[in-house]
Design an enzyme around this catalytic site. Structure first.
Site, short mmCIF file in Angstrom:
data_model
loop_
_atom_site.label_atom_id
_atom_site.label_comp_id
_atom_site.label_asym_id
_atom_site.label_seq_id
_atom_site.Cartn_x
_atom_site.Cartn_y
_atom_site.Cartn_z
N LYS A 239 0.81 -1.16 0.14
CA LYS A 239 0.05 -0.10 -0.16
C LYS A 239 0.68 1.24 0.04
O LYS A 239 1.40 1.42 1.02
CB LYS A 239 -0.81 0.04 1.14
CG LYS A 239 -2.01 1.24 1.08
CD LYS A 239 -2.75 1.61 2.32
CE LYS A 239 -1.87 2.76 3.02
NZ LYS A 239 -1.96 3.99 2.22
N GLY B 85 7.27 5.15 8.28
CA GLY B 85 6.47 6.17 8.41
C GLY B 85 6.70 6.93 9.89
O GLY B 85 7.71 6.99 10.54
N SER B 86 5.48 7.64 10.45
CA SER B 86 5.75 8.28 11.55
C SER B 86 5.73 7.24 12.69
O SER B 86 5.13 6.23 12.50
CB SER B 86 4.57 9.25 11.77
OG SER B 86 3.48 8.58 11.89
N THR B 87 6.37 7.77 13.88
CA THR B 87 6.39 7.09 14.92
C THR B 87 4.77 6.74 15.32
O THR B 87 4.47 5.70 16.01
CB THR B 87 7.07 7.86 16.13
OG1 THR B 87 8.57 7.71 15.62
CG2 THR B 87 7.14 6.97 17.37
N GLU B 88 3.88 7.90 15.66
CA GLU B 88 2.61 7.89 15.90
C GLU B 88 2.01 6.69 15.12
O GLU B 88 1.32 6.04 15.75
CB GLU B 88 1.85 9.10 15.65
CG GLU B 88 0.44 9.27 16.00
CD GLU B 88 -0.38 10.39 15.78
OE1 GLU B 88 -1.27 10.66 16.33
OE2 GLU B 88 0.38 11.03 14.92
N GLY C 83 3.39 4.19 13.49
CA GLY C 83 3.98 2.91 14.06
C GLY C 83 3.42 2.14 15.02
O GLY C 83 3.31 1.00 15.18
N GLU D 115 10.26 1.39 10.47
CA GLU D 115 11.24 2.67 10.28
C GLU D 115 10.66 3.67 10.25
O GLU D 115 9.73 4.04 9.63
CB GLU D 115 11.95 2.51 8.93
CG GLU D 115 12.99 3.14 8.82
CD GLU D 115 12.94 4.65 8.07
OE1 GLU D 115 13.09 5.40 8.94
OE2 GLU D 115 12.61 4.86 6.76
N CYS E 237 13.38 11.44 7.19
CA CYS E 237 13.22 10.77 8.70
C CYS E 237 14.79 11.06 9.00
O CYS E 237 14.81 11.16 10.41
CB CYS E 237 12.88 9.36 8.89
SG CYS E 237 13.80 8.37 7.39
N GLU F 29 9.74 16.24 15.59
CA GLU F 29 10.08 16.06 14.12
C GLU F 29 9.20 16.93 13.31
O GLU F 29 8.19 16.76 13.48
CB GLU F 29 9.79 14.66 13.93
CG GLU F 29 10.40 14.35 12.31
CD GLU F 29 10.09 12.93 11.95
OE1 GLU F 29 11.21 12.57 11.09
OE2 GLU F 29 9.26 12.37 12.11
#
Length: 500
Positions: free
Chosen positions: A195, A248-251, A253, A270, A304, A401
């Protein structure tokens, strides 16, 4: 800096692709979403609609996963020899090379990045990734194990593909992130449901066409365009997906981890970063200033690994700030398709609002805008390259970030490496860092103390297909690239034979 925002003409090859319907690739067929829905894809430099693509959701993910399962369990892919898989993956790299100019233009149009950078980095890096990973198809080996149990034993391990893999990729490097995910998974024999980000779905669709042209069997690669909260969530939680890989973003993730818990599927992540750059007084400043500027302004700061926290020794701090300001002034802001452009727009309205919100926050908290800090033009998502001074770790611009062309510069006086490492590590992230010095002892000693998955010396944002990449702390789980990534896509089976 100079500004010239005008959309150049695109090639006939790219126009032909854009004019075709953009459907989902499921089991070797391009099909409409079950819902019949589509969504618009926008040129971030002009805010014009480029095309529309199918909006897949959970029903489409079900079909794609079923197709991937059938291809994995039986059919030509399951029976294919390692050398045959290697040949197909290499063939895909050849096709990317044949269409390199078209793909670079597509990235510039869809993402906004300069076409010259897309050609030299994104497309070239994707070609290199497929070629490097193709070699691992014939080099996956187990080992014999000398055991100490009584009796006579033949003990050994074999490496097998993990199965059906869900892969969710970001919008900042659409083609290259697809290559990072697809290449190792295909080389070891997995099947895939991919995706792409909803902001930049076009490179993945074109790549899907090339996958078919290369000759991969039906169902091996399935591509679902759609939104994260629907299609992405369905992939992460699907009970018949064996492994999910996310960039993508930590959120997001953290949401992936929760969704994957249902069947305890394997997860690699990542995620975000807030990477420090540390400049010592003995650094070669001409080289260092160009390098540190590229570290934050490259790809409009939408990396990133962006070197967004810059620490310069007080002896060279003023020179570094002046140099960064001068480098920012050299950038030409414009449409990504313009070969003269060196900085394009941010990818979307949402990202534009995020970055400008951080700039406002920095001002309110007392940061000094040395250069930049403003939006550019009245259409498109352009923001000036920005240097912020008089910053400290209590400010949001230093802690969080930003994912834009904004660097926070701070002086330091310490010569003690433990103290320097302490402020470099003063972040919840641990993706990358760079050290700028001519003293090898200092460079290697500090590299050991920095808690990051990648530490560069006298460079930033460098990578290679053989060079593992990933983060400590909240920057993720596992590694991309290199032989390390193969651990994510394979299972180790231990076989013990009692010799009687």
């Amino acid at each position: 800096m100079s500004i010239h925002i005008q959309k150049p003409e695109i090639s006939a090859e790219l126009r032909a692709f854009l004019d075709k319907p953009k459907k989902l690739l499921i089991d070797g067929q391009w099909v409409d979403a079950r819902s019949g829905k589509t969504f618009a894809v926008e040129d971030p430099a002009t805010q014009e609609t480029i095309t529309h693509v199918a909006e897949g959701d959970a029903a489409d993910v079900d079909l794609a996963v079923a197709a991937a399962r059938r291809a994995f369990e039986g059919g030509p892919w399951a029976k294919m020899l390692p050398a045959e898989r290697a040949s197909l993956v290499w063939r895909l790299a050849d096709l990317l090379e044949q269409h390199a100019d078209e793909l670079a233009q597509l990235e510039a149009l869809d993402n906004g990045k300069p076409v010259t950078a897309a050609r030299s980095a994104d497309v070239a890096g994707s070609i290199g990734m497929f070629r490097y990973m193709s070699g691992w198809a014939t080099r996956l080996t187990g080992e014999t194990i000398p055991v100490s149990s009584p009796g006579e034993w033949h003990a050994y391990t074999v490496r097998e593909p993990v199965g059906v893999v869900g892969q969710i990729i970001p919008w900042n490097f659409p083609l290259m992130m697809a290559a990072w995910k697809l290449a190792p998974a295909l080389s070891v024999g997995c099947t895939i449901v991919l995706k792409p980000a909803e902001q930049t779905p076009l490179a993945a669709i074109r790549l899907g066409e090339l996958v078919q042209e290369a000759g991969f069997p039906d169902g091996v690669v399935n591509i679902i365009t759609g939104f994260g909260e629907t299609a992405g969530a369905a992939i992460a939680s699907h009970p018949d997906v064996d492994k999910v890989a996310f960039t993508g973003s930590t959120e997001v993730g953290k949401l992936i981890v929760k969704a994957a818990a249902g069947n305890l599927k394997r997860v690699s992540l990542e995620l975000g970063g807030k990477s420090p750059q540390v400049i010592f007084p003995d650094a070669k400043l001409d080289h260092t200033i160009v390098g540190t500027a590229s570290a934050i302004f490259y790809n409009m700061g939408q990396c990133c690994t962006a070197g967004s926290r810059l620490f310069a020794h007080k002896k060279v701090f003023d020179q570094v700030v002046e140099g960064l300001t001068a480098e920012a002034a050299k950038l030409k802001i414009g449409h990504g398709l313009d070969p003269e452009t060196t900085m394009g727009p941010l990818v979307s309205s949402e990202q534009h609002q995020r970055v400008t919100g951080f700039l406002q926050s920095g001002r309110e908290e007392g940061a000094e805008v040395v250069t930049g800090g403003n939006v550019v033009g009245n259409r498109g998502y352009f923001v000036e390259p920005t240097v912020l001074a008089k910053t400290n770790r209590d400010m949001r611009v230093v802690r969080e970030e930003i994912f834009g062309p904004v660097v926070c510069v701070q002086p330091f006086e310490e010569d003690d490496l433990d103290s320097i490492a302490q402020f470099a590590n003063d972040t919840e992230y641990g993706l990358s860092a760079s050290i700028w010095t001519q003293d090898l002892r200092k460079a290697h000693s500090l590299a050991r103390k920095i808690k990051a998955g990648t530490v560069w010396v006298n460079t930033h944002n460098w990578g290679d297909a053989a060079f593992p990449f990933g983060g400590y702390k909240q920057s993720g789980w596992g590694r991309e690239m290199g032989k390390e990534v193969l651990e994510h896509y394979t299972e180790t089976k231990a076989v013990g034979v009692k010799l009687v």
